[in-house]
Every structure is written in C-alpha cells, then in structure tokens.
Design a protein around this motif. Sequence first.
Motif, PDB file in Angstrom:
ATOM      1  N   ASP A 314      61.513  86.971 -33.975  1.00 33.33           N
ATOM      2  CA  ASP A 314      61.349  86.047 -35.098  1.00 33.33           C
ATOM      3  C   ASP A 314      61.440  86.762 -36.444  1.00 33.33           C
ATOM      4  O   ASP A 314      61.936  86.194 -37.419  1.00 33.33           O
ATOM      5  CB  ASP A 314      60.001  85.328 -34.970  1.00 33.33           C
ATOM      6  CG  ASP A 314      59.963  84.054 -35.791  1.00 33.33           C
ATOM      7  OD1 ASP A 314      60.870  83.218 -35.640  1.00 33.33           O
ATOM      8  OD2 ASP A 314      59.024  83.892 -36.604  1.00 33.33           O
ATOM      9  N   LYS A 315      60.978  88.022 -36.509  1.00 36.06           N
ATOM     10  CA  LYS A 315      61.089  88.765 -37.772  1.00 36.06           C
ATOM     11  C   LYS A 315      62.551  89.059 -38.104  1.00 36.06           C
ATOM     12  O   LYS A 315      62.974  88.935 -39.253  1.00 36.06           O
ATOM     13  CB  LYS A 315      60.291  90.069 -37.676  1.00 36.06           C
ATOM     14  CG  LYS A 315      58.783  89.873 -37.622  1.00 36.06           C
ATOM     15  CD  LYS A 315      58.061  91.211 -37.570  1.00 36.06           C
ATOM     16  CE  LYS A 315      56.553  91.021 -37.520  1.00 36.06           C
ATOM     17  NZ  LYS A 315      55.839  92.328 -37.438  1.00 36.06           N
ATOM     18  N   THR A 316      63.305  89.468 -37.096  1.00 38.13           N
ATOM     19  CA  THR A 316      64.733  89.716 -37.331  1.00 38.13           C
ATOM     20  C   THR A 316      65.437  88.414 -37.677  1.00 38.13           C
ATOM     21  O   THR A 316      66.342  88.385 -38.519  1.00 38.13           O
ATOM     22  CB  THR A 316      65.371  90.354 -36.088  1.00 38.13           C
ATOM     23  OG1 THR A 316      64.653  91.538 -35.740  1.00 38.13           O
ATOM     24  CG2 THR A 316      66.825  90.704 -36.339  1.00 38.13           C
ATOM     25  N   PHE A 317      65.025  87.325 -37.024  1.00 33.92           N
ATOM     26  CA  PHE A 317      65.613  86.021 -37.326  1.00 33.92           C
ATOM     27  C   PHE A 317      65.423  85.669 -38.794  1.00 33.92           C
ATOM     28  O   PHE A 317      66.333  85.152 -39.447  1.00 33.92           O
ATOM     29  CB  PHE A 317      64.968  84.961 -36.430  1.00 33.92           C
ATOM     30  CG  PHE A 317      65.479  83.559 -36.648  1.00 33.92           C
ATOM     31  CD1 PHE A 317      66.833  83.309 -36.807  1.00 33.92           C
ATOM     32  CD2 PHE A 317      64.597  82.491 -36.691  1.00 33.92           C
ATOM     33  CE1 PHE A 317      67.303  82.015 -37.004  1.00 33.92           C
ATOM     34  CE2 PHE A 317      65.055  81.206 -36.884  1.00 33.92           C
ATOM     35  CZ  PHE A 317      66.409  80.960 -37.044  1.00 33.92           C
ATOM     36  N   LEU A 318      64.239  85.956 -39.338  1.00 35.50           N
ATOM     37  CA  LEU A 318      64.004  85.695 -40.756  1.00 35.50           C
ATOM     38  C   LEU A 318      64.977  86.501 -41.617  1.00 35.50           C
ATOM     39  O   LEU A 318      65.527  85.989 -42.605  1.00 35.50           O
ATOM     40  CB  LEU A 318      62.563  86.054 -41.121  1.00 35.50           C
ATOM     41  CG  LEU A 318      62.204  85.955 -42.606  1.00 35.50           C
ATOM     42  CD1 LEU A 318      62.394  84.542 -43.116  1.00 35.50           C
ATOM     43  CD2 LEU A 318      60.767  86.421 -42.839  1.00 35.50           C
ATOM     44  N   ALA A 319      65.213  87.774 -41.219  1.00 34.20           N
ATOM     45  CA  ALA A 319      66.130  88.622 -41.989  1.00 34.20           C
ATOM     46  C   ALA A 319      67.560  88.094 -41.922  1.00 34.20           C
ATOM     47  O   ALA A 319      68.260  88.016 -42.950  1.00 34.20           O
ATOM     48  CB  ALA A 319      66.060  90.057 -41.477  1.00 34.20           C
ATOM     49  N   ARG A 321      68.553  85.057 -41.265  1.00 36.82           N
ATOM     50  CA  ARG A 321      68.696  83.735 -41.895  1.00 36.82           C
ATOM     51  C   ARG A 321      69.077  83.856 -43.363  1.00 36.82           C
ATOM     52  O   ARG A 321      69.621  82.917 -43.955  1.00 36.82           O
ATOM     53  CB  ARG A 321      67.395  82.936 -41.768  1.00 36.82           C
ATOM     54  CG  ARG A 321      67.164  82.327 -40.409  1.00 36.82           C
ATOM     55  CD  ARG A 321      65.985  81.391 -40.407  1.00 36.82           C
ATOM     56  NE  ARG A 321      66.244  80.179 -41.181  1.00 36.82           N
ATOM     57  CZ  ARG A 321      65.385  79.173 -41.294  1.00 36.82           C
ATOM     58  NH1 ARG A 321      64.197  79.248 -40.704  1.00 36.82           N
ATOM     59  NH2 ARG A 321      65.693  78.102 -41.996  1.00 36.82           N
ATOM     60  N   LYS A 322      68.777  85.004 -43.948  1.00 35.29           N
ATOM     61  CA  LYS A 322      69.095  85.215 -45.361  1.00 35.29           C
ATOM     62  C   LYS A 322      70.520  85.734 -45.570  1.00 35.29           C
ATOM     63  O   LYS A 322      70.986  85.819 -46.717  1.00 35.29           O
ATOM     64  CB  LYS A 322      68.103  86.199 -45.970  1.00 35.29           C
ATOM     65  CG  LYS A 322      66.652  85.740 -45.895  1.00 35.29           C
ATOM     66  CD  LYS A 322      65.707  86.806 -46.433  1.00 35.29           C
ATOM     67  CE  LYS A 322      64.250  86.384 -46.316  1.00 35.29           C
ATOM     68  NZ  LYS A 322      63.330  87.443 -46.813  1.00 35.29           N
ATOM     69  N   TYR A 330      75.399  80.556 -45.835  1.00 36.32           N
ATOM     70  CA  TYR A 330      74.460  81.162 -44.897  1.00 36.32           C
ATOM     71  C   TYR A 330      75.059  81.172 -43.485  1.00 36.32           C
ATOM     72  O   TYR A 330      75.705  80.218 -43.060  1.00 36.32           O
ATOM     73  CB  TYR A 330      73.141  80.394 -44.887  1.00 36.32           C
ATOM     74  CG  TYR A 330      72.257  80.672 -46.090  1.00 36.32           C
ATOM     75  CD1 TYR A 330      71.541  81.858 -46.178  1.00 36.32           C
ATOM     76  CD2 TYR A 330      72.169  79.753 -47.125  1.00 36.32           C
ATOM     77  CE1 TYR A 330      70.733  82.123 -47.273  1.00 36.32           C
ATOM     78  CE2 TYR A 330      71.365  80.007 -48.234  1.00 36.32           C
ATOM     79  CZ  TYR A 330      70.654  81.197 -48.298  1.00 36.32           C
ATOM     80  OH  TYR A 330      69.865  81.449 -49.391  1.00 36.32           O
ATOM     81  N   TRP A 332      73.289  81.142 -40.818  1.00 38.52           N
ATOM     82  CA  TRP A 332      72.478  80.215 -40.022  1.00 38.52           C
ATOM     83  C   TRP A 332      72.774  78.789 -40.457  1.00 38.52           C
ATOM     84  O   TRP A 332      72.748  78.478 -41.658  1.00 38.52           O
ATOM     85  CB  TRP A 332      70.994  80.531 -40.207  1.00 38.52           C
ATOM     86  CG  TRP A 332      70.099  79.618 -39.425  1.00 38.52           C
ATOM     87  CD1 TRP A 332      69.830  79.684 -38.100  1.00 38.52           C
ATOM     88  CD2 TRP A 332      69.366  78.494 -39.926  1.00 38.52           C
ATOM     89  NE1 TRP A 332      68.963  78.669 -37.725  1.00 38.52           N
ATOM     90  CE2 TRP A 332      68.667  77.930 -38.829  1.00 38.52           C
ATOM     91  CE3 TRP A 332      69.224  77.904 -41.180  1.00 38.52           C
ATOM     92  CZ2 TRP A 332      67.850  76.815 -38.962  1.00 38.52           C
ATOM     93  CZ3 TRP A 332      68.405  76.797 -41.312  1.00 38.52           C
ATOM     94  CH2 TRP A 332      67.727  76.259 -40.212  1.00 38.52           C
ATOM     95  N   ASP A 354      60.390  87.413 -28.851  1.00 38.78           N
ATOM     96  CA  ASP A 354      59.518  88.332 -29.578  1.00 38.78           C
ATOM     97  C   ASP A 354      59.193  89.605 -28.806  1.00 38.78           C
ATOM     98  O   ASP A 354      58.415  90.429 -29.285  1.00 38.78           O
ATOM     99  CB  ASP A 354      58.224  87.623 -29.980  1.00 38.78           C
ATOM    100  CG  ASP A 354      58.438  86.702 -31.171  1.00 38.78           C
ATOM    101  OD1 ASP A 354      59.392  86.955 -31.928  1.00 38.78           O
ATOM    102  OD2 ASP A 354      57.676  85.737 -31.340  1.00 38.78           O
ATOM    103  N   ASP A 358      61.658  95.036 -33.596  1.00 38.88           N
ATOM    104  CA  ASP A 358      61.879  94.731 -35.009  1.00 38.88           C
ATOM    105  C   ASP A 358      63.013  95.619 -35.520  1.00 38.88           C
ATOM    106  O   ASP A 358      63.408  96.593 -34.875  1.00 38.88           O
ATOM    107  CB  ASP A 358      60.616  95.023 -35.824  1.00 38.88           C
ATOM    108  CG  ASP A 358      59.453  94.112 -35.457  1.00 38.88           C
ATOM    109  OD1 ASP A 358      59.708  93.003 -34.946  1.00 38.88           O
ATOM    110  OD2 ASP A 358      58.298  94.521 -35.685  1.00 38.88           O
TER     111      ASP A 358
END
Length: 421
Positions: A314-319, A321-322, A330, A332, A354, A358
Amino acid sequence: MSKIKELREKQARLVAEARSRLDEITDQTTEERAKELEAQHDAAMQEHDRLEQLIEREERLAKVEERHREHRQRERPVSGGSGGGVDEPGAEVSYRHAFARMICGAEVQHMSDEERAVLRAHTASFETRQQLASVAAAGGYTVPTELLNEIIKTLKAWGPMYDDGLCTVMQTSSGNPQTLPTVDDTDKSADEHAEGSALADDNSGDVVFGQRALSAYSFDTPFIKWSWELDQDSIFSMEALLGELLGERLGRLANRRLTTGTGTNAPQGIVTGSSLGVTGATVSGISFDNVMELEHSVNRAYRRSPKCTYMFNDKTFLAVRKLKDGEGNYLWQKGDVTRGAPDLFNNYRYAINDDMDDLGPNRIPMIFGDFAKYYVRKVGQPIIGVLRERFWPAVGIAGLIRFDGRVADPSAIKHFRNAAS
C-alpha cells in the motif's frame, strides 16, 4: 426457551453435516480421505452430544426458575394483605442492578439475598494463560452484562495470494507431491523448405521438457484456550469468533509465504521466484521510466494474459499513484463500478499485498507479469479444531493449513529492484 431452540437448530445442522460426511464415503474414496471424513463425522456427533447436555441443563434450570417464580408470587405481599401477590414491574433483580449497587458503594452484607445471589452467579474464576470471562482484555468484554451483541474486531488486510482469482490454484484432497511439466521453445522456429529436399533429422528440433515440483507444507497456529465460564456466558459463539480469527491468522501466514517464501523446503514466494526486470537508479524511489522498463521486460505474449498484473504494497501504491506519463496523466485510473470496470494502473490491473517490500535500498517493491504462471497448491481446506476433553474444564481451539506455491515460468513475472546504494 429461545436458547434451547437455538441449540436444537445447531444440533440439526450437525446431524446433517455428519450424514453428508458419511455419504461422501464410497468405494472410490481413498483410505486417507475416508479417515478424514469419518473424523469429521465423529467430531460433529461429539458436538451434538455436548449440545444435548447443554439443552438438558437449560431445561432443568428453566423448571427450577419457574418454581422459584411461582414461590415468590405466592409469598410476595399484596396491598392490604400478605402472600399471594405479584411482582411489581421491575422488581426482579438483574445483574446490572446488583452490579451498580455494589459499584456505587453498597456493602455486600447490606445487599439483599437476591442481589448477592445474582453477583455470585456472574463471578468467574481466574485461569492462567487463558481467555477469561473475568478479565476484560482477555475476553470479558463479550460477557453479557447488558452489552450489545456486537464485538468490534480490529482489522488488517493481509493480501491476495491465497485467493483463487489472482494466480492459478490447484485444489487437491491429498498431499502427494505433484509435478508441473515445463517447456521453453521460444528460441526455436521453422525454416525455409527447398523443393525436393529431405527434412532435417539431426535432433536439432527436439523439445526439451523440464519440471517443477509442488509439495504440501503444513502450518499451524498455537492453541487458544478460554474458560468454560466464558463459553457458557458469552453472547457470542466463541468457537465461531475464534475460528474466524484463526482463519485470518492462517490467511496472513499463507499470504506471507506465497509472497516471499524461500522455496527451500518451503513454498516459493512469487517475489522469490520472479526474475529481474529492471534495477532503479535510486535507492528509495520509482519513476515512470522504471514502470515502462519493467512492463516491457515481460514479453508481450505474457502481457496479453487476462491475469497480467502489477503487485505492490500500500505504501508503494501511494507512491505510484502520484506518477504521471509524459502528457501529465496519472498512471492510476479510477474504475467505473456502473460498467464493472476495475481500477487500473498503467492500463493493467493491480493487487495490493502488504507482505511485499517498501521502496528502499536493494529491495523489491514491485512485480509485474502473468500471474497465471504462479501455481498455488491447496490441500483440502484450512482446518479449525476444537478440543474440550484435553483442556477440560477449559476449551481449546487451533488451526492447520497445507499448501505450496511455485513460479512455473520465471520469464513471465519480472520484478523491479531499487538500487543498492
């Protein structure tokens, strides 16, 4: 009587379950499977007998309570006379009332006999290393002291690797080793044929087969024990609640091993079995160029697969997504539930797991490829076992699971690795 009715309904379900287990045993059933079905039948009937004892106690208690109510009705005074009266509304002592009286300062010796009896009935023994009705953090919050019949369960997503829809899943009833035949014929092709010439017969066109083995590794959970007081008093089915929690523990373990398992006397995780697609230029970041390079490191024959997927935590997904493409769009894309269109990342589906790394030095935070080439072998179903005699008067529950996983074709699934330094 509603509790007795509920117990009778549970008995009926257990009888149906026991019958179905015996009906599954035929001349074609293996000895191992037959023993498993017979054990399930015996367990269901043992639980049926335990419920019968509970029903008998409930019925005896109901009769005693009815006699006491009739006695109180005869002895309670009525206005203008004595005896033969009826209880005033709210006159019967509840545990909530007695508990409130004690907490608010009433000394026990000054409480009525009925209030003291109600308090004694709700007193539970302390037991070491067990889930206790008398200790709130160890289970007492489920005891019915005028509480709602709800329990707030803390949640944590563990990942998709044990789900049937992501990888190729093989369900077997036994744990015998199985072999996956493999073949890589991608460097071979046909050739021009000259009129009248003989076909080559020099073994140059032979197909080379390989194999990958799938085993059945076993995993378990420690026993959880809870007191018989909690088992009797709880407004919840402790077996159902703890069984669900153990099922989630097994799911978290399976996801972790199928993600990063070593493959040496253990399942091979999909990350472990994947091959290197691209190494990033930084120790803790990822760029649009990296995504494109990872995607094109996988042959387009695999990219056409309906199970071609990105995976990251999920942390990589946040990165990611940007991240934007060269035109500022984007990568995503939000799906459309009205059309059944899923969310996509760079026009491919993705999975959040998860148990993946990371972003960080020399880590593998992202994989991409045809997940149909990752095989998950499940042996039977996860087993949740309840033991009563072994821990009597407490009750114990534990879980078992058997599975394996292996990448059949490493060229089909590639990973992105951050720079080491």
